[in-house]
Design a protein around this motif. Structure first.
Motif, short mmCIF file in Angstrom:
data_model
loop_
_atom_site.label_atom_id
_atom_site.label_comp_id
_atom_site.label_asym_id
_atom_site.label_seq_id
_atom_site.Cartn_x
_atom_site.Cartn_y
_atom_site.Cartn_z
N LEU A 4 0.84 -1.19 0.00
CA LEU A 4 0.00 0.00 0.00
C LEU A 4 0.88 1.24 0.00
CD1 LEU A 4 -2.94 1.06 0.37
CD2 LEU A 4 -2.54 0.95 2.83
N ILE A 5 0.72 2.10 -1.00
CA ILE A 5 1.55 3.30 -1.07
C ILE A 5 0.65 4.53 -1.07
CG2 ILE A 5 3.34 4.51 -2.37
CD1 ILE A 5 3.58 1.34 -3.49
N ILE A 6 0.84 5.34 -0.04
CA ILE A 6 -0.08 6.45 0.18
C ILE A 6 0.64 7.78 0.06
CG2 ILE A 6 -1.70 7.48 1.84
CD1 ILE A 6 -1.50 4.53 3.16
N GLY A 7 0.08 8.68 -0.72
CA GLY A 7 0.62 10.04 -0.82
C GLY A 7 -0.21 10.97 0.05
N ASN A 8 0.46 11.63 1.00
CA ASN A 8 -0.22 12.59 1.88
C ASN A 8 0.17 13.99 1.41
OD1 ASN A 8 -1.16 14.15 3.97
ND2 ASN A 8 0.27 13.35 5.52
N ASN A 37 1.57 -5.21 -8.00
CA ASN A 37 1.70 -5.58 -6.58
C ASN A 37 1.43 -4.44 -5.63
OD1 ASN A 37 2.67 -8.11 -7.50
ND2 ASN A 37 4.67 -7.15 -7.87
N ALA A 38 0.96 -3.33 -6.19
CA ALA A 38 0.80 -2.16 -5.33
C ALA A 38 -0.59 -1.54 -5.44
CB ALA A 38 1.85 -1.12 -5.68
N GLU A 39 -1.04 -1.01 -4.32
CA GLU A 39 -2.29 -0.24 -4.30
C GLU A 39 -1.87 1.20 -4.00
OE1 GLU A 39 -4.85 -2.08 -1.37
OE2 GLU A 39 -6.29 -0.44 -1.52
N VAL A 40 -2.23 2.12 -4.87
CA VAL A 40 -1.76 3.50 -4.72
C VAL A 40 -2.93 4.39 -4.29
CG1 VAL A 40 -0.64 5.44 -5.88
CG2 VAL A 40 -0.06 3.09 -6.54
N VAL A 41 -2.69 5.17 -3.25
CA VAL A 41 -3.74 6.04 -2.69
C VAL A 41 -3.19 7.46 -2.60
CG1 VAL A 41 -5.24 6.44 -0.68
CG2 VAL A 41 -4.53 4.10 -1.25
N ILE A 42 -4.00 8.44 -2.98
CA ILE A 42 -3.60 9.84 -2.79
C ILE A 42 -4.60 10.51 -1.85
CG2 ILE A 42 -3.22 12.08 -3.90
CD1 ILE A 42 -1.36 10.59 -5.38
N GLY A 80 -8.04 9.04 -0.70
CA GLY A 80 -8.11 9.03 0.76
C GLY A 80 -8.19 10.45 1.27
N ALA A 81 -8.58 10.59 2.56
CA ALA A 81 -8.62 11.92 3.19
C ALA A 81 -7.55 11.96 4.28
CB ALA A 81 -10.01 12.17 3.77
N GLN A 82 -7.29 13.17 4.77
CA GLN A 82 -6.20 13.33 5.75
C GLN A 82 -6.69 13.38 7.19
OE1 GLN A 82 -3.93 16.79 4.65
NE2 GLN A 82 -3.97 16.25 2.50
N ASN A 83 -8.02 13.41 7.34
CA ASN A 83 -8.61 13.51 8.67
C ASN A 83 -10.11 13.33 8.51
OD1 ASN A 83 -8.92 14.09 11.45
ND2 ASN A 83 -9.18 16.27 11.05
N VAL A 84 -10.82 13.13 9.61
CA VAL A 84 -12.28 13.05 9.59
C VAL A 84 -12.78 13.24 11.01
CG1 VAL A 84 -12.45 10.54 10.02
CG2 VAL A 84 -14.19 11.65 8.63
N PHE A 85 -14.07 13.55 11.16
CA PHE A 85 -14.66 13.59 12.50
C PHE A 85 -15.27 12.22 12.77
CE2 PHE A 85 -18.14 15.24 15.43
CZ PHE A 85 -17.28 15.45 16.49
N SER A 86 -15.60 11.96 14.03
CA SER A 86 -16.11 10.62 14.35
C SER A 86 -17.61 10.46 14.08
CB SER A 86 -15.82 10.29 15.81
OG SER A 86 -16.23 11.36 16.63
N LEU A 104 -18.26 10.61 -1.23
CA LEU A 104 -17.44 11.28 -2.25
C LEU A 104 -16.54 10.30 -3.00
CD1 LEU A 104 -15.92 14.64 -0.97
CD2 LEU A 104 -17.40 14.29 -2.92
N GLY A 105 -16.47 9.09 -2.49
CA GLY A 105 -15.63 8.08 -3.16
C GLY A 105 -14.31 7.81 -2.48
N CYS A 106 -14.16 8.27 -1.24
CA CYS A 106 -12.93 7.96 -0.50
C CYS A 106 -12.96 6.51 -0.04
CB CYS A 106 -12.82 8.82 0.76
SG CYS A 106 -12.25 10.46 0.42
N GLU A 107 -11.77 5.92 0.03
CA GLU A 107 -11.68 4.56 0.55
C GLU A 107 -10.87 4.53 1.85
OE1 GLU A 107 -10.80 1.70 -2.51
OE2 GLU A 107 -10.00 0.25 -1.05
N TYR A 108 -9.95 5.48 1.98
CA TYR A 108 -9.05 5.50 3.13
C TYR A 108 -9.10 6.85 3.85
CZ TYR A 108 -6.74 1.28 1.39
OH TYR A 108 -6.47 0.00 0.98
#
Ligand code: PGA
Length: 270
Positions: A4-8, A37-42, A80-86, A104-108
């Motif tokens: 899993l490769i994530i860009g923040n 072999n990789a899942e890429v998330v931004i 993906g998003a960088q934060n969320v409320f509970s 909105l289509g976020c997965e992470y």
């Protein structure tokens, strides 16, 4: 298990023009490349999520393949998003809910990043509430944990990791293991160009594994992905991610430069 490769992207891309320029460059870098072999998330800032979804949702780099579907799917960049409320809705001025992100289509969602813990006083309890909120709404939490430089000097690394992991995962069902990502991000390594030696990272990974095995049992603990973050670059990828056999990487600065980011994806994919 795919890496899993994530860009923040943090609080960057200040205008629609800058955002579109970034997406154009990313598209160009991805063209014709395969990462089976990789899942890429931004993870862009909230205000850009919809625009990213529009561009990334349309398979941004169609790869011709005889069996096509699987290969094309594997090359899609996820959001993906960088934060969320509970909580999901209500009078919480200024907050963004898990359901909004899901719709909105976020997965992470990145949770408990050291910058949030430091500048916004985010606690382990909040990280736990947010993790539960994400899981309830089908979002996969990327939970950041790691010691500060002072804690490391005081020999408290293992104590800190243990507390953060246990607190973040309180009341999380082991059946959700597959959806969980733990990002070991030594705080002193984030944004610094200093990285731990690979045996230090490996030791953190083994400790995290041991804690979740104690909480979930071996069968479920194996499904939790443990990734590394903190000054990952083309130069440091081998030492920080490949040698300690991490399940992936969380990348800050270098995810802002698509050329560098995709190079890192390629190294980890191979
Ligand atoms: P960095 O950031 O790669 O710039 O060190 C990592 C992070 O904040 O997740």
């Amino acid at each position: 298990m795919k890496r899993l490769i994530i860009g923040n992207l943090k609080m960057h891309l200040l205008s629609p023009i800058e955002r579109d320029r970034y997406l154009d460059t990313l598209e160009k870098e991805l063209k014709g490349k395969k990462f089976p072999n990789a899942e890429v998330v931004i993870c862009p800032p909230f205000v850009h999520l919809e625009a990213f979804k529009k561009r990334l949702g349309k398979k941004i780099h169609p790869v011709k393949s005889p069996t096509s579907r699987g290969a094309q799917q594997s090359n899609r960049v996820k959001l993906g998003a960088q934060n969320v409320f509970s909580e999901n809705k209500g009078s919480f001025t200024g907050e963004v809910s898990p359901m909004m992100l899901k719709n909105l289509g976020c997965e992470y969602v990145i949770l408990g990043h050291s910058e949030r813990r430091k500048y916004f006083s985010e606690t382990d309890e909040e990280v736990n509430r947010k993790s539960l909120g994400c899981l309830k709404n089908g979002l996969k939490p990327i939970i950041c944990i790691g010691e500060t430089g002072i804690e490391r000097e005081m020999g408290e690394t293992h104590k800190i990791i243990t507390r953060q992991v246990k607190e973040a995962l309180k009341n999380v069902s082991r059946t959700k293991a597959e959806e969980l990502v733990l990002a070991y991000e030594p705080v002193w390594a984030v944004g610094s160009d200093n990285v731990p030696e690979s045996n230090e990272t490996l030791s953190a990974k083994l400790l995290i594994k041991k804690i979740i095995t104690g909480m979930f049992g071996k069968k479920y603990a194996e499904k939790v992905r443990i990734i590394y973050g903190g000054s990952v670059s083309v130069k440091s990828t081998k030492e920080t991610c490949v040698d300690p056999e991490m399940d992936g990487a969380l990348i800050g600065r270098d995810s802002l430069v698509p050329y560098e980011f995709i190079k890192i994806v390629e190294i980890i994919n191979n």
